[in-house]
Design a protein around this motif. Structure first.
Motif, PDB file in Angstrom:
ATOM      1  N   UNK A  64      47.328  29.099  42.567  1.00 43.78           N
ATOM      2  CA  UNK A  64      46.427  30.116  42.018  1.00 43.78           C
ATOM      3  C   UNK A  64      45.025  29.530  41.814  1.00 43.78           C
ATOM      4  N   UNK A  65      44.032  30.387  41.921  1.00 40.37           N
ATOM      5  CA  UNK A  65      42.656  29.945  41.675  1.00 40.37           C
ATOM      6  C   UNK A  65      41.804  31.169  41.357  1.00 40.37           C
ATOM      7  N   UNK A  66      40.805  30.952  40.541  1.00 43.37           N
ATOM      8  CA  UNK A  66      39.806  31.974  40.228  1.00 43.37           C
ATOM      9  C   UNK A  66      38.470  31.249  40.219  1.00 43.37           C
ATOM     10  N   UNK A  67      37.677  31.459  41.274  1.00 41.18           N
ATOM     11  CA  UNK A  67      36.474  30.655  41.454  1.00 41.18           C
ATOM     12  C   UNK A  67      35.361  31.522  42.033  1.00 41.18           C
ATOM     13  N   UNK A  68      34.133  31.246  41.611  1.00 42.78           N
ATOM     14  CA  UNK A  68      32.959  31.911  42.168  1.00 42.78           C
ATOM     15  C   UNK A  68      32.256  30.934  43.099  1.00 42.78           C
ATOM     16  N   UNK A  69      32.155  31.335  44.362  1.00 43.21           N
ATOM     17  CA  UNK A  69      31.549  30.502  45.392  1.00 43.21           C
ATOM     18  C   UNK A  69      30.162  31.035  45.730  1.00 43.21           C
ATOM     19  N   UNK A  70      29.170  30.168  45.681  1.00 42.80           N
ATOM     20  CA  UNK A  70      27.838  30.536  46.160  1.00 42.80           C
ATOM     21  C   UNK A  70      27.692  29.954  47.562  1.00 42.80           C
ATOM     22  N   UNK A  71      27.606  30.843  48.539  1.00 40.68           N
ATOM     23  CA  UNK A  71      27.687  30.445  49.943  1.00 40.68           C
ATOM     24  C   UNK A  71      26.353  30.680  50.636  1.00 40.68           C
ATOM     25  N   UNK A 106      30.526  34.946  45.792  1.00 46.16           N
ATOM     26  CA  UNK A 106      31.806  35.613  46.022  1.00 46.16           C
ATOM     27  C   UNK A 106      32.837  35.072  45.039  1.00 46.16           C
ATOM     28  N   UNK A 107      33.582  36.006  44.455  1.00 50.15           N
ATOM     29  CA  UNK A 107      34.657  35.605  43.554  1.00 50.15           C
ATOM     30  C   UNK A 107      35.985  35.669  44.293  1.00 50.15           C
ATOM     31  N   UNK A 108      36.619  34.518  44.446  1.00 50.19           N
ATOM     32  CA  UNK A 108      37.927  34.430  45.088  1.00 50.19           C
ATOM     33  C   UNK A 108      38.979  34.298  43.998  1.00 50.19           C
ATOM     34  N   UNK A 109      39.923  35.238  43.996  1.00 47.60           N
ATOM     35  CA  UNK A 109      41.010  35.204  43.011  1.00 47.60           C
ATOM     36  C   UNK A 109      42.348  35.222  43.735  1.00 47.60           C
ATOM     37  N   UNK A 110      43.191  34.255  43.395  1.00 45.87           N
ATOM     38  CA  UNK A 110      44.528  34.148  43.972  1.00 45.87           C
ATOM     39  C   UNK A 110      45.519  34.094  42.830  1.00 45.87           C
ATOM     40  N   UNK A 111      46.485  35.006  42.839  1.00 47.76           N
ATOM     41  CA  UNK A 111      47.471  35.045  41.772  1.00 47.76           C
ATOM     42  C   UNK A 111      48.570  34.025  41.963  1.00 47.76           C
ATOM     43  N   UNK A 112      49.489  34.000  41.007  1.00 45.89           N
ATOM     44  CA  UNK A 112      50.623  33.073  41.063  1.00 45.89           C
ATOM     45  C   UNK A 112      51.446  33.332  42.315  1.00 45.89           C
TER      46      UNK A 112
END
Length: 406
Positions: A312-319, A331-337
């Protein structure tokens, strides 16, 4: 630049596309009208530049799928990138690649680079390395005990059905492997003499379990050789695919025991090839690492939500992206369990990481660690542990590689 015309190729350009590629890559002799490479060319997926009615530059692609972590998705297989030597340094390559990226229906592109420095300018990142094995087979043996079953010899083009069934079962588990249609199988198993480079005709060996089910195959050829001490033939392995560990071990046991051979060479192996953990003296495999697949993300949110993640991850990427403005931004990438509920949406908040699209592409197949890119100074971390968490999520248990050059 008005005397250079950029356009999409048509069927009438097929001969010109073949000619330009042959000239650029130093292929001698007259084109063979029966060469199966013509059957897999897709003129409408080629962007070319004309000068005075002559084709002087080409950027092409094949329409194929590719395995990525946890999925098999459409990926533009970029190929045949050529600019005539007398027309270089005029910005033609940038024009063609930029147009190709804008026109591509896929979210991701991949290629093999003749020179990596060229493609890094256009947002490609090194996503998979490949291992070349040059083994002294006289000092090697597979440690696993023999498995029940049998080996069967065949001509590759005669057993396409068996080869494709094995390959299709393995494909989803191997990031970097590409899908193969019937046309592609006929092309890859075609064996004209001009492709053999001094070797014999290609051969296949299939491993069948006791129930008669084919669980793996190897394609190879023998390069003859002798010296004052006797035979020194070379076993050139084209590819090995196996659905079971037993089949994999038996195929390599065979390849390492071929009479009259001193060396086994395989050019497209994984840097984490299981063979290194199966033989009694791995040093004798003579592994050498080089770059493999370079990846370019074309549609960032679509690409990031198409693959699975290891954590899992919750991160804001500046690309940043110099060629495709739609990818640039936060961009906010969110991945659940369990890798569920993957979302990638525009973000207004503070960035956790800043990176270029090429760095994100390098990590896309799970082989290049974001942590390594951070150590190389290519990623900026704005929140403690953001690199560690994101790098873990992007990783994958199977190291990516490609077993064919397209």
């Amino acid at each position: 630049m008005s005397d250079y015309v950029l356009r999409t190729a048509t069927e009438q350009d097929r001969d010109g596309l073949v000619r330009v590629r042959r000239e650029a890559f130093g292929i001698t002799g007259s084109p063979n009208p029966d060469d199966t490479v013509r059957t897999v060319l897709e003129p409408p997926r080629n962007h070319l530049v004309e000068h005075d009615g002559e084709v002087v530059g080409v950027v092409g692609a094949f329409t194929r799928d590719m395995a990525v972590p946890g999925a098999v998705i459409p990926v533009a297989h970029v190929t045949g990138v050529v600019v005539s030597p007398v027309h270089t340094r005029k910005g033609l390559l940038r024009r063609m690649i930029t147009q190709q990226l804008h026109d591509s229906p896929e979210a991701v592109a991949a290629l093999w680079a003749s020179e990596g420095r060229i493609y890094q300018r256009f947002g490609y990142g090194l996503a998979a390395q490949n291992m070349t094995i040059r083994a002294d087979r006289r000092d090697l043996s597979v440690r696993m005990p023999p498995a029940p079953g049998r080996l069967r010899s065949a001509v590759p083009s005669d057993v396409i059905k068996e080869l494709s069934e094995v390959y299709s079962r393995v494909l989803p588990t191997r990031p970097g492997w590409s899908s193969r249609s019937d046309t592609w199988w006929r092309h890859l198993t075609s064996d004209p003499e001009h492709r053999r480079e001094g070797g014999t005709a290609a051969r296949a060996v299939l491993f069948e379990n006791p129930e008669g089910v084919v669980e793996g195959y190897a394609r190879f050829r023998i390069k003859p050789g002798w010296d004052d001490n006797g035979p020194k033939q070379e076993v050139n392995v084209i590819e090995v695919a196996a659905t079971t560990t037993a089949a994999y071990a038996e195929l390599y046991r065979f390849l390492l025991r071929i009479d009259l051979a001193r060396t086994m060479v395989q050019g497209c192996s994984s840097v984490d090839e299981p063979l290194f953990h199966m033989v009694d003296e791995p040093r004798q495999l003579g592994g050498k690492v080089g770059d493999g697949l370079w990846v370019r993300i074309i549609d960032l949110p679509r690409a990031l939500t198409a693959r699975k993640y290891a954590a899992p991850v919750d991160v804001v990427l500046e690309v940043t992206d110099a060629l495709l403005e739609a990818n640039a931004g936060r961009w906010r990438l969110r991945v659940g369990a369990g890798g569920a509920l993957v979302t990638c949406t525009p973000a207004d908040g503070e960035a956790d990481l800043t990176l270029d699209i090429a760095d994100l592409a390098a990590a896309y197949l799970g082989g290049t660690r974001l942590g390594a890119l951070h150590l190389a100074g290519r990623i900026k971390e704005h929140r403690p542990s953001a690199v560690a968490a994101t790098s873990t999520a992007f990783g994958w248990p199977v190291t990516p590689n490609s077993i064919e050059i397209f």
